[in-house]
Enzyme design. Structure first.
Site, PDB file in Angstrom:
ATOM      1  N   GLU A  53       0.887  -1.194  -0.087  1.00 58.70           N
ATOM      2  CA  GLU A  53       0.091  -0.012  -0.041  1.00 58.70           C
ATOM      3  C   GLU A  53       0.881   1.258  -0.028  1.00 58.70           C
ATOM      4  O   GLU A  53       2.188   1.002   0.050  1.00 58.70           O
ATOM      5  CB  GLU A  53      -0.982  -0.069   1.163  1.00 58.70           C
ATOM      6  N   HIS A  95      -2.197   4.785   8.251  1.00 55.61           N
ATOM      7  CA  HIS A  95      -1.896   4.431   9.583  1.00 55.61           C
ATOM      8  C   HIS A  95      -0.519   4.769  10.040  1.00 55.61           C
ATOM      9  O   HIS A  95       0.059   5.359   9.138  1.00 55.61           O
ATOM     10  CB  HIS A  95      -2.437   2.770   9.693  1.00 55.61           C
TER      11      HIS A  95
END
Length: 136
Positions: A53, A95
């Site tokens: 990602e 995150h």
């Protein structure tokens, strides 16, 4: 998405021997290169598929491992987050582990490094079965 990737590959008639969910924490117990070292020694492993990602450096570390020929089996990668480059700089994604260091860690830089190292790149999950079949 890990389960979906396994299902897509199995549906295409390719056997999955191992599936690992690593997460993206800042402090990781294991990263791609740890697993690539193990899979490189495993006679049952014919190829490895990774899903990455936007953010973090694990995919680029895997690319360095490929370039150094420390992993020589086919590596297929799907890197999500191409849309991130279209967002204003003030918008942050992800995150705690999705850290960008200059260009190191962007979706585009991961794809570029992996390609240069010889990895096959899937644009979408549905590309994975054909890419795996191409190398096994």
């Amino acid at each position: 998405l890990g389960r979906e990737i396994c299902w897509l590959i199995m549906k295409a008639g390719v056997v999955n021997t191992t599936a690992i969910g690593m997460g993206g924490d800042v402090i990781a117990g294991s990263i791609y290169t740890d697993y690539l070292e193990l899979f490189g020694k495993d006679t049952e492993t014919k190829a490895v598929v990774i899903f990455g990602e936007h953010g973090g450096t694990y995919a680029q570390q895997a690319a360095q491992m490929l370039k150094a020929r420390k992993f020589t089996k086919p590596l297929i990668a799907l890197i999500a987050g191409k849309f991130a480059g279209t967002l204003p700089n003030s918008v942050q994604l992800g995150h705690a582990g999705a850290i960008i260091e200059g260009k190191w860690g962007t979706t585009e830089s991961k794809i570029e490094e992996l390609k240069k190292a010889g990895a096959l790149i899937a644009k979408i999950p549905d590309d994975l079965p054909d890419l795996v079949k191409k190398v096994v």
